[in-house]
Each structure stands twice: as C-alpha cells, then as structure tokens.
Design a protein around this motif. Sequence first.
Motif, PDB file in Angstrom:
ATOM      1  N   TRP A 125       2.302 -28.160  -6.061  1.00 48.38           N
ATOM      2  CA  TRP A 125       3.151 -28.467  -7.201  1.00 48.38           C
ATOM      3  C   TRP A 125       2.511 -28.029  -8.507  1.00 48.38           C
ATOM      4  N   LYS A 126       1.222 -28.164  -8.635  1.00 48.33           N
ATOM      5  CA  LYS A 126       0.549 -27.670  -9.833  1.00 48.33           C
ATOM      6  C   LYS A 126       0.740 -26.164  -9.972  1.00 48.33           C
ATOM      7  N   GLY A 127       0.637 -25.460  -8.849  1.00 44.92           N
ATOM      8  CA  GLY A 127       0.856 -24.018  -8.891  1.00 44.92           C
ATOM      9  C   GLY A 127       2.278 -23.665  -9.295  1.00 44.92           C
ATOM     10  N   ILE A 128       3.240 -24.424  -8.785  1.00 43.00           N
ATOM     11  CA  ILE A 128       4.640 -24.174  -9.136  1.00 43.00           C
ATOM     12  C   ILE A 128       4.856 -24.381 -10.637  1.00 43.00           C
ATOM     13  N   LEU A 129       4.293 -25.434 -11.182  1.00 42.45           N
ATOM     14  CA  LEU A 129       4.473 -25.684 -12.608  1.00 42.45           C
ATOM     15  C   LEU A 129       3.781 -24.612 -13.451  1.00 42.45           C
ATOM     16  N   LYS A 157       7.533 -15.215 -10.059  1.00 44.94           N
ATOM     17  CA  LYS A 157       8.610 -15.670  -9.160  1.00 44.94           C
ATOM     18  C   LYS A 157       8.196 -15.545  -7.699  1.00 44.94           C
ATOM     19  N   PHE A 158       7.489 -14.475  -7.360  1.00 45.30           N
ATOM     20  CA  PHE A 158       6.982 -14.346  -5.992  1.00 45.30           C
ATOM     21  C   PHE A 158       6.068 -15.521  -5.666  1.00 45.30           C
ATOM     22  N   LEU A 159       5.145 -15.823  -6.569  1.00 47.84           N
ATOM     23  CA  LEU A 159       4.181 -16.889  -6.315  1.00 47.84           C
ATOM     24  C   LEU A 159       4.858 -18.250  -6.240  1.00 47.84           C
ATOM     25  N   ARG A 160       5.839 -18.483  -7.098  1.00 47.96           N
ATOM     26  CA  ARG A 160       6.588 -19.749  -7.024  1.00 47.96           C
ATOM     27  C   ARG A 160       7.319 -19.840  -5.689  1.00 47.96           C
ATOM     28  N   ALA A 161       7.937 -18.747  -5.256  1.00 50.34           N
ATOM     29  CA  ALA A 161       8.629 -18.746  -3.967  1.00 50.34           C
ATOM     30  C   ALA A 161       7.661 -19.026  -2.828  1.00 50.34           C
ATOM     31  N   PHE A 162       6.474 -18.411  -2.875  1.00 53.50           N
ATOM     32  CA  PHE A 162       5.476 -18.617  -1.834  1.00 53.50           C
ATOM     33  C   PHE A 162       5.083 -20.094  -1.756  1.00 53.50           C
ATOM     34  N   MET A 163       4.854 -20.705  -2.913  1.00 56.09           N
ATOM     35  CA  MET A 163       4.425 -22.103  -2.928  1.00 56.09           C
ATOM     36  C   MET A 163       5.541 -23.041  -2.486  1.00 56.09           C
ATOM     37  N   TYR A 164       6.772 -22.750  -2.893  1.00 59.40           N
ATOM     38  CA  TYR A 164       7.897 -23.556  -2.417  1.00 59.40           C
ATOM     39  C   TYR A 164       8.082 -23.396  -0.902  1.00 59.40           C
ATOM     40  N   PHE A 165       7.886 -22.197  -0.398  1.00 62.31           N
ATOM     41  CA  PHE A 165       7.996 -21.966   1.042  1.00 62.31           C
ATOM     42  C   PHE A 165       6.950 -22.782   1.790  1.00 62.31           C
ATOM     43  N   ASP A 166       5.725 -22.804   1.250  1.00 64.97           N
ATOM     44  CA  ASP A 166       4.679 -23.625   1.856  1.00 64.97           C
ATOM     45  C   ASP A 166       5.100 -25.093   1.905  1.00 64.97           C
ATOM     46  N   PRO A 175      12.237 -31.257  -4.542  1.00 64.06           N
ATOM     47  CA  PRO A 175      12.886 -31.205  -5.856  1.00 64.06           C
ATOM     48  C   PRO A 175      12.842 -29.772  -6.389  1.00 64.06           C
ATOM     49  N   LEU A 176      13.901 -29.329  -7.004  1.00 65.43           N
ATOM     50  CA  LEU A 176      13.953 -27.969  -7.555  1.00 65.43           C
ATOM     51  C   LEU A 176      13.679 -28.061  -9.046  1.00 65.43           C
ATOM     52  N   VAL A 177      12.477 -27.662  -9.419  1.00 61.12           N
ATOM     53  CA  VAL A 177      12.015 -27.774 -10.798  1.00 61.12           C
ATOM     54  C   VAL A 177      11.791 -26.367 -11.339  1.00 61.12           C
ATOM     55  N   GLU A 178      12.484 -26.019 -12.403  1.00 59.81           N
ATOM     56  CA  GLU A 178      12.420 -24.653 -12.914  1.00 59.81           C
ATOM     57  C   GLU A 178      11.676 -24.539 -14.237  1.00 59.81           C
ATOM     58  N   GLY A 179      11.331 -25.630 -14.878  1.00 61.29           N
ATOM     59  CA  GLY A 179      10.652 -25.550 -16.164  1.00 61.29           C
ATOM     60  C   GLY A 179       9.643 -26.656 -16.311  1.00 61.29           C
ATOM     61  N   LEU A 186      10.417 -37.251 -14.530  1.00 64.25           N
ATOM     62  CA  LEU A 186      10.197 -37.281 -13.088  1.00 64.25           C
ATOM     63  C   LEU A 186      10.744 -38.556 -12.459  1.00 64.25           C
ATOM     64  N   ARG A 187      10.895 -39.595 -13.252  1.00 64.17           N
ATOM     65  CA  ARG A 187      11.467 -40.822 -12.723  1.00 64.17           C
ATOM     66  C   ARG A 187      12.912 -40.556 -12.326  1.00 64.17           C
ATOM     67  N   GLY A 188      13.213 -40.823 -11.089  1.00 60.28           N
ATOM     68  CA  GLY A 188      14.573 -40.599 -10.626  1.00 60.28           C
ATOM     69  C   GLY A 188      14.826 -39.214 -10.063  1.00 60.28           C
ATOM     70  N   ILE A 189      13.813 -38.346 -10.077  1.00 57.44           N
ATOM     71  CA  ILE A 189      13.995 -37.013  -9.514  1.00 57.44           C
ATOM     72  C   ILE A 189      14.207 -37.132  -8.010  1.00 57.44           C
TER      73      ILE A 189
END
Length: 541
Positions: A125-129, A157-166, A175-179, A186-189
């Motif tokens: 998740w840190k990598g995605i952010l 985008k490649f790296l985000r996709a890789f991390m989400y795939f993992d 959770p789909l977080v784009e920004g 995050l409360r209620g996500i």
Amino acid sequence: MKTKVFNKVRNLAKAVLPFYLFTLLPFMTACSDFLDEPILGQQDMENYFVTEEECANQVIGCYAYLACDDWWQIYKHYGLVDMCTDDEWMGNTTQEPGDYLPLSHYTGNTVEGGNAVQNFYQYRWKGILQCNIAIQKIPGLTFNDEAYKQRLIGEAKFLRAFMYFDLVRNFGGMPLVEGLIMPNELRGITRASAADTYAFIEQDLIDAIKVLPRRSQYTAADMGRATQGAAQGLLGKVYLYQEKYADAKTQLDAVIQSGEYELLDDFSKVWSMDYNNCKEGLFEFQTNDDTRYGVGQRFSVVTGSRDDSGWSWGLPTSNLEKAFKDAEDDIRLKYTIMKHGQTEVPGDPTWTEDNPYVITPSKHKSARCNMKLYIPMDRRPSPYDAAHIPLNYRVLRYADVLLMKAEVENALGNDADARKALNQVRDRVNLDDVTASGKQLRDAIRLERRLELALEGNRLFDLRRWKDDNGKPAICNVMGPNGSFVKYNLEESTDEYELGNEKEAQNKGYNFDETRDLLFPIPNSEITMSNGSIKQNPGYK
C-alpha cells in the motif's frame, strides 16, 4: 539501473516521503531513516514537483518500494507463498517458525495469519500511494519532451498495477485508491470486488503499454525500468488469472512477436548474477552490492543452509524433487534443488568429495535448499548476511510467457499452438516434445509450470486458480486430509530426511479448508483502522 540511479532512490526517499507519511497511518511502519526525517506537510509537496528531475526522482521512489530495503517487507512474503504449496517446507527446525506457521500449515488462526502478512500488505500500500503521487502530480508540469513525461506516468501506472496485482491475488478485492487521502478519509473505506480490482489493474496496464518504450529502446543506465513488453506480459497474466483467454492471448502474442525476448540457451544461466536483465527477463527487482544504498537482496541468505551462513526458511520438498525425477528432468533439478552431502555444486568449486555441501538434516526439515538463489562462495559480498547481494529477483521471464501462451491456446482449443510454445521450454532442458492434446496436454502444461518456475512464487497462485476435473481449485486436491501432498507425506514418502525430522509436522496442509484458504486473511489492524468498513475474508474468525 546504475549506482547513480540507486543513489537517487535513497535521496528521493528522504526528500519526498516525509511529504505524505502523515497520510499513511494505517500503513505506518516505515524504514527508520524515513521516520527520522521531519514531517514537512502538504504544501511542501506541492512545491516539490516543479522540475522534470523531481518528477523522475518520484518515479524512482516508486521502484524502491518493489522490494524495499531488506528481506522482511516483501521477500519474506514471497518465500511464504511457496511454503503454502507442495514445493516447500518452512524448513528451519532449530528456531520457532513464528509468522510462517499459521499460513503455511493452514492453522486458520486469523490474528497470527494476519500478522504474518501485515508487513507485505502495508508496504504494497505504501508503494501504491507513492505511485499515486506520481500519477497525480506529474501531469501538471510542462516537460520539454512530452514523450518522456508520458513514459514516467506509464512507469508509475505499471508499478501501481503490479502492486495491486500482488494484493488482489493474495487477499482478494482491494479498496481502489487513486490519489492522496487523509487519515480521516480512510474511515469507512471499503473493498472493491476482485473483478473491479482486476479491471483497475487492466486499465493501468493498458495505459502503460501505450507509452512505455520497448526494452531495446532503453539505454544501459535505464535497464530494469518497466517496458512495454513487461506491461504486456503482466497484463497477459492478469487476464489469464481471470480466464480471459482471448485477451491474454493478444497480450502474450504481442510479447512473443516483438522479438525483444527469447529463452537463454542454458537453464543454468537463468538465475545467475551474470545474467541479470538478460534477454529472457521481462521484469526483475533490481539489486546492487554497494552497502551505502541498501538495494541488494538478502533473500539468498534467508533461504540458504544454516551450515552455510543461511537461515533456512523455505526449503524444497522431496515431493518437488520427485516431480523432477518422475519427469526425468535432470537439468532443472540440478539448478533448482541442493541436497545435503552434495559433492558438486554448479558454479562453485568449493564443494568436493572431501568437502561436501552440508545441510544438516536435524536443522533442516528436508535437508534441501534453494539452488536458484544460491550464491557461489567467491561471488559473495562482505558481509554476506546483509541486504546487498547483487542477484536480481526474477519476477516475470520469457519462459513464463511461453507457458502462459501454451495454457491459453490449450484453453481455446488450439492445441498445436499450445504444444509449440510448451515444447520450446522443454527443448532447452533436452526433454522430449509433448504430443498430447486436450486434458492430457493441459496437465502437461501445468506440470511444466511447476518444474520450470519452481520456487519462484508462482505455484500457490497457479494452484488456487486452476480448476481440476472435479470442479474444485487444484489446491483443494493437493491440500486437505485427502490431498495428494498430504497423503504423499503421511502414507507414501520414504524420504529419510523429512521422516527423520518431524520438528516441522509431516502433515503440512492437513488442516486446509477450501472455504477459507483460497485467500490470506486481511491483517486485523487494517480492519480496526477502517472502523470495520474493510471486511475480513470468508472463513477467518
């Protein structure tokens, strides 16, 4: 990437991470040097992205999160996924197994299981952010070279996709977080469905494919960055995991027809340090042996013999060795599994009849070790037990692409094309061509994936996604009281090492529950910090 690039990784971590660490409370176990930096605030981040170099450094920081600084953030989990299969034991029988036990032996303990995956979950998740920052901020800057700007966004985008795939293949929908999001946001996500998570990954990779260069278009200094071929190969795998065979075929064919990749002529080279970023590699975690940068790997130590400066976590099973022997696959066996008392270790003249290699059976469940990650004595950096071993970790290679191609063609009824792809992989190790069709060909492809990709982190996900003739995921017929692996160990095995060392229980997999164990548990800390809006996976209590 050369030393200068790795230096940028460290500098970037210090320059950029403090800007958003305060947004990461649910994911907050950052490396100590990051935490020593002052929290500067959101406005400073706004002021940071004003030059092309700063944007480029941000993307380098995304790469830094692929494997992080040491063994315990990501590599530990990559080892764990193989321990959850018929290919590996936990292995070390001189120490308490700790986090490895609840998942690899399928105990069903939710809290302990969640603790086992917590670091991996948080660091992905840190990598995605980190990627989100690049994807959000880079478009706002005018570049002298628009193609370069789009390439940087494509890499993120490649790296985000890789991390989400993992994440999705380990835990299910995410959770789909784009920004950038604040802690109170995050409360209620909630978690998206697996299908929606895969769709998110697909779109990132489709976007990346449009703007990423081919491998041959990169300079030597940029080797190791995401390429068009890596994105196509990963997208092919993403489609295959969802049984979107026609879509997978399109992407895999694009990789094959690009002419950018081919099999190495000798299987012994595949995991050699001399062949980092070779023509067979689509994507690898980059490493360096300079201790100043902390971007090597220590996974080789983690998996090595305790009699040879290793920790012996993740040892090959006799069941895997038997699979090689039954297939008369001597070449890949030689370069995949080391064994106690071995008098010849490929590439290392240290070990002889007078000085055999030692994997003491009383310390090691199977008295076997992972040869793919073995580092010859004269190639080891000093100190050896540190995160600076310069063996790239192979994430996606051309042999995998060919075997995915074979699987896809077989599923589509194109058995001639399936055999052609399959037999290319077999030809390299001097095995006879497969002539089967239909289900027999399907089973031959599945076996080939086990042998070719053994100990490379694919087996668990293959077993989870394959459907057997009884309609169940293949892992349900491997694990459990009547599973083939469990019955082999309890009723059929004659292996002196495994039967002689039951400090790790011989019944591994007996407690597998098919209503629970097709996914790992979500760490309880993540559920708590979402105020319960993130729901636990089925079967975990």
